[in-house]
Design a protein around this motif. Structure first.
Motif, PDB file in Angstrom:
ATOM      1  N   SER A  58       0.841  -1.201   0.000  1.00 48.15           N
ATOM      2  CA  SER A  58       0.000   0.000   0.000  1.00 48.15           C
ATOM      3  C   SER A  58       0.878   1.254   0.000  1.00 48.15           C
ATOM      4  CB  SER A  58      -0.898   0.034   1.248  1.00 48.15           C
ATOM      5  OG  SER A  58      -0.098   0.227   2.409  1.00 48.15           O
ATOM      6  N   GLY A  59       0.225   2.381  -0.252  1.00 49.43           N
ATOM      7  CA  GLY A  59       0.917   3.661  -0.161  1.00 49.43           C
ATOM      8  C   GLY A  59       1.283   3.976   1.279  1.00 49.43           C
ATOM      9  N   THR A  60       0.430   3.565   2.189  1.00 53.52           N
ATOM     10  CA  THR A  60       0.700   3.776   3.611  1.00 53.52           C
ATOM     11  C   THR A  60       1.982   3.048   4.015  1.00 53.52           C
ATOM     12  OG1 THR A  60      -1.693   3.799   3.935  1.00 53.52           O
ATOM     13  CG2 THR A  60      -0.335   3.634   5.914  1.00 53.52           C
ATOM     14  N   LEU A  63       5.089   4.859   2.748  1.00 50.51           N
ATOM     15  CA  LEU A  63       5.471   5.986   3.606  1.00 50.51           C
ATOM     16  C   LEU A  63       6.118   5.488   4.903  1.00 50.51           C
ATOM     17  CD1 LEU A  63       2.208   8.010   3.021  1.00 50.51           C
ATOM     18  CD2 LEU A  63       4.499   8.886   2.504  1.00 50.51           C
ATOM     19  N   THR A  84      -4.189  16.775   3.995  1.00 47.27           N
ATOM     20  CA  THR A  84      -3.861  15.561   3.252  1.00 47.27           C
ATOM     21  C   THR A  84      -4.662  14.406   3.827  1.00 47.27           C
ATOM     22  OG1 THR A  84      -2.069  13.994   2.680  1.00 47.27           O
ATOM     23  CG2 THR A  84      -1.846  15.154   4.755  1.00 47.27           C
ATOM     24  N   PHE A  85      -4.515  13.243   3.209  1.00 50.76           N
ATOM     25  CA  PHE A  85      -5.125  12.026   3.733  1.00 50.76           C
ATOM     26  C   PHE A  85      -4.343  11.572   4.970  1.00 50.76           C
ATOM     27  CE2 PHE A  85      -5.569   7.255   3.372  1.00 50.76           C
ATOM     28  CZ  PHE A  85      -6.860   7.215   3.839  1.00 50.76           C
ATOM     29  N   ALA A  87      -3.114   8.941   6.040  1.00 53.18           N
ATOM     30  CA  ALA A  87      -1.983   8.001   5.922  1.00 53.18           C
ATOM     31  C   ALA A  87      -0.633   8.715   5.981  1.00 53.18           C
ATOM     32  CB  ALA A  87      -2.092   7.205   4.633  1.00 53.18           C
ATOM     33  N   THR A  88      -0.592   9.965   5.515  1.00 56.02           N
ATOM     34  CA  THR A  88       0.670  10.713   5.512  1.00 56.02           C
ATOM     35  C   THR A  88       1.228  10.815   6.934  1.00 56.02           C
ATOM     36  OG1 THR A  88      -0.262  12.045   3.709  1.00 56.02           O
ATOM     37  CG2 THR A  88       1.763  12.845   4.726  1.00 56.02           C
ATOM     38  N   ASP A 156       5.256  12.257  -0.803  1.00 55.60           N
ATOM     39  CA  ASP A 156       4.006  11.502  -0.872  1.00 55.60           C
ATOM     40  C   ASP A 156       3.385  11.780  -2.245  1.00 55.60           C
ATOM     41  OD1 ASP A 156       1.408  10.535  -0.767  1.00 55.60           O
ATOM     42  OD2 ASP A 156       1.102  11.047   1.340  1.00 55.60           O
ATOM     43  N   CYS A 158       1.189   9.732  -3.696  1.00 57.25           N
ATOM     44  CA  CYS A 158       0.073   8.795  -3.821  1.00 57.25           C
ATOM     45  C   CYS A 158      -1.023   9.301  -4.761  1.00 57.25           C
ATOM     46  CB  CYS A 158      -0.500   8.479  -2.443  1.00 57.25           C
ATOM     47  SG  CYS A 158       0.619   7.446  -1.469  1.00 57.25           S
ATOM     48  N   GLN A 159      -1.147  10.622  -4.888  1.00 57.37           N
ATOM     49  CA  GLN A 159      -2.175  11.169  -5.782  1.00 57.37           C
ATOM     50  C   GLN A 159      -1.567  11.736  -7.066  1.00 57.37           C
ATOM     51  OE1 GLN A 159      -4.806  13.862  -3.703  1.00 57.37           O
ATOM     52  NE2 GLN A 159      -5.225  12.388  -2.072  1.00 57.37           N
ATOM     53  N   SER A 180       0.751   5.038  -4.243  1.00 58.09           N
ATOM     54  CA  SER A 180      -0.332   4.117  -3.897  1.00 58.09           C
ATOM     55  C   SER A 180      -1.014   3.668  -5.185  1.00 58.09           C
ATOM     56  CB  SER A 180      -1.364   4.832  -3.022  1.00 58.09           C
ATOM     57  OG  SER A 180      -2.562   4.077  -2.962  1.00 58.09           O
ATOM     58  N   TYR A 182      -4.043   2.131  -4.821  1.00 59.76           N
ATOM     59  CA  TYR A 182      -5.433   1.957  -4.377  1.00 59.76           C
ATOM     60  C   TYR A 182      -6.345   2.188  -5.597  1.00 59.76           C
ATOM     61  CZ  TYR A 182      -9.549   2.577  -1.408  1.00 59.76           C
ATOM     62  OH  TYR A 182     -10.779   2.439  -0.823  1.00 59.76           O
ATOM     63  N   LYS A 185      -6.929   5.654  -7.327  1.00 60.32           N
ATOM     64  CA  LYS A 185      -5.817   6.534  -7.734  1.00 60.32           C
ATOM     65  C   LYS A 185      -5.690   6.557  -9.262  1.00 60.32           C
ATOM     66  CE  LYS A 185      -5.069   6.817  -3.389  1.00 60.32           C
ATOM     67  NZ  LYS A 185      -4.444   7.557  -2.338  1.00 60.32           N
ATOM     68  N   GLY A 193      -2.247  -1.779  -3.215  1.00 62.84           N
ATOM     69  CA  GLY A 193      -0.901  -1.835  -3.773  1.00 62.84           C
ATOM     70  C   GLY A 193      -0.169  -0.546  -3.511  1.00 62.84           C
ATOM     71  N   TYR A 310     -10.247  17.099   2.405  1.00 60.24           N
ATOM     72  CA  TYR A 310     -10.806  16.206   3.422  1.00 60.24           C
ATOM     73  C   TYR A 310     -11.559  17.068   4.416  1.00 60.24           C
ATOM     74  CZ  TYR A 310      -7.775  12.906   1.119  1.00 60.24           C
ATOM     75  OH  TYR A 310      -7.193  12.128   0.150  1.00 60.24           O
TER      76      TYR A 310
HETATM   77  C1  PLP Z   1      -4.159   7.166  -0.902  1.00 60.79           C
HETATM   78  C2  PLP Z   1      -3.175   7.981  -0.178  1.00 60.79           C
HETATM   79  C3  PLP Z   1      -2.265   7.419   0.731  1.00 60.79           C
HETATM   80  C4  PLP Z   1      -2.317   5.981   1.163  1.00 60.79           C
HETATM   81  O1  PLP Z   1      -2.335   5.037   0.180  1.00 60.79           O
HETATM   82  P1  PLP Z   1      -2.947   3.581   0.475  1.00 60.79           P
HETATM   83  O2  PLP Z   1      -2.482   2.785  -0.695  1.00 60.79           O
HETATM   84  O3  PLP Z   1      -4.417   3.735   0.537  1.00 60.79           O
HETATM   85  O4  PLP Z   1      -2.367   3.095   1.743  1.00 60.79           O
HETATM   86  C5  PLP Z   1      -1.311   8.237   1.300  1.00 60.79           C
HETATM   87  N1  PLP Z   1      -1.267   9.556   1.035  1.00 60.79           N
HETATM   88  C6  PLP Z   1      -2.129  10.141   0.189  1.00 60.79           C
HETATM   89  C7  PLP Z   1      -2.014  11.603  -0.071  1.00 60.79           C
HETATM   90  C8  PLP Z   1      -3.121   9.378  -0.428  1.00 60.79           C
HETATM   91  O5  PLP Z   1      -3.997   9.969  -1.244  1.00 60.79           O
END
Ligand code: PLP
Length: 374
Positions: A58-60, A63, A84-85, A87-88, A156, A158-159, A180, A182, A185, A193, A310
């Motif tokens: 995962s993206g999490t 990080l 941000t989301f 997970a950061t 990060d 992920c987006q 990420s 996900y 994305k 993933g 968010y």
């Molecule tokens: C989606 C996302 C993540 C986490 O990714 P996952 O694959 O869902 O764990 C982290 N940071 C940002 C900014 C995201 O959009």
């Protein structure tokens, strides 16, 4: 109903090929860290323009393991954003470090580089910029500060897969880039993933070990790691999709330009801005409006799948309450949290749908701006 994202439409493009490749994996008996992982790591390294890529779950995890690989942990501070989301900053807390928040630039929603230095302390180890909504951060300024103060940079992304700052892909400026896959994305798989990229062989080797129980050699463990492997089925799907990402991102940019045109002159609607020299990949197309919650509700009632990314900034979330930060600490983050509204955006959205979205948004904003209606 026009959804914010319609993954089924993408299936029309890649479905047949993906089904074939997934079936091949299923019949191969090789399900973990097999040939698709290896091939995808090579293919995506080439695409991004980086020496090493490590597939993760995962993206999490990307990080979290990036922080681990740089030995960031208890007593360390990581400078990042609250816009941000989760997970950061969750990743920062997972390793025992403390997130330190910088306010955003209202034009880009990203880290305001001019406010980083005032947050640096002897405990600061890294800067963690987020390329939110697919919009690149000001990497020149961030890298200059990092070099001056000898800090690591973890991006990060992920987006923001495929996004560029001055002709260079995001994720390649700092020490490690995190992605990420996900499903929602820009490059999404059909499960979870993630990916970490780096030009350092040492960092790559460390992440490779950490993703598989902390050992480079099977059944020999040097440190506490995790199980964060990307399964072969997801890797196979990502290999089918990767060749399309530039085309999909280009379509997103065209849709963004079309929305901008449709909103031209509309009162009370602020459309997204792009920094000079950046290639934004519009993971989200995010406008700013007053009375946002009312507009949002009205749009949903009218079949427009708008979303708020968010609704609560991270420094005011319960999870970070122990940091003791109160409302007023990040004025621009807090203000923009109340204004942002993301509209339907995906490669396959049609002009007709965009026209309907824009027309409905303009109407709802107009209605909500009249006193007493909302
Ligand atoms: C989606 C996302 C993540 C986490 O990714 P996952 O694959 O869902 O764990 C982290 N940071 C940002 C900014 C995201 O959009």
């Amino acid at each position: 109903m026009i959804p914010i994202l319609d993954s089924k439409r993408q299936y029309a493009t890649i479905g047949e090929k993906a089904e074939k490749e997934v079936l091949e994996v299923m019949r191969s008996g090789q399900y973990i860290l097999g040939k698709n992982n290896k091939a995808f790591e090579e293919e995506i390294s080439k695409y991004i323009g980086v020496k090493h890529a490590v597939c993760l779950n995962s993206g999490t995890d990307a990080l979290h393991l990036a922080l681990r690989a740089l030995n960031i942990g208890k007593g360390d501070e990581v400078i990042t954003v609250a816009f941000t989301f989760v997970a950061t900053t969750e990743s920062v807390e997972i390793v025992g470090a403390t997130p330190v928040f910088v306010d955003i630039d209202e034009n880009t929603f990203n880290m305001d580089a001019s406010k980083i230095e005032e947050k640096i302390t002897p405990k600061t180890k890294a800067i963690l910029p987020v390329h939110l909504y697919g919009q690149p951060c000001e990497m020149d300024k961030i890298m200059e500060i990092a070099k001056k103060h000898n800090l690591y940079v973890i991006e990060d992304c992920c987006q923001a897969i495929g996004a560029e700052y001055k002709g260079q892909k995001v994720g390649t400026f700092g020490d490690i880039g995190c992605y990420s896959f996900y499903p929602t994305k820009n490059l999404g798989t059909m499960g979870d993933g993630g990916l970490a990229i780096t030009n350092s062989e040492e960092i790559k080797n460390r992440i490779v070990a950490l993703r598989n129980h902390g050992g480079a050699i099977r059944y020999y463990h040097d440190e506490i790691g995790v199980n964060s492997r990307l399964d072969e089925i997801q890797a196979a799907i990502l290999r089918v999709k990767l060749p399309y990402i530039d085309g999909w991102n280009k379509q997103r940019r065209e849709h963004a330009a079309f929305y901008n045109k449709l909103f031209e002159g509309a009162e009370g609607i602020e459309t997204p801005k792009e920094l000079d020299g950046t290639y934004c990949v519009y993971h989200q197309y995010t406008i700013k409006v007053e009375n946002r919650d009312e507009v949002h509700k009205m749009l949903q009632e009218n079949g427009i799948g708008a979303m708020i990314y968010y609704p609560v900034p991270l420094h005011l979330q319960k999870v970070h309450a122990h940091l003791g930060l109160k409302e007023g600490y990040l004025p621009k983050t807090e203000k923009n949290t109340k204004l942002v509204l993301s509209l339907p955006m995906f490669a396959e959205i049609t002009e007709e749908e965009q026209k309907t979205v824009a027309k409905t948004v303009i109407e709802c904003v107009k209605k909500c701006s009249k006193a007493g209606v909302c």
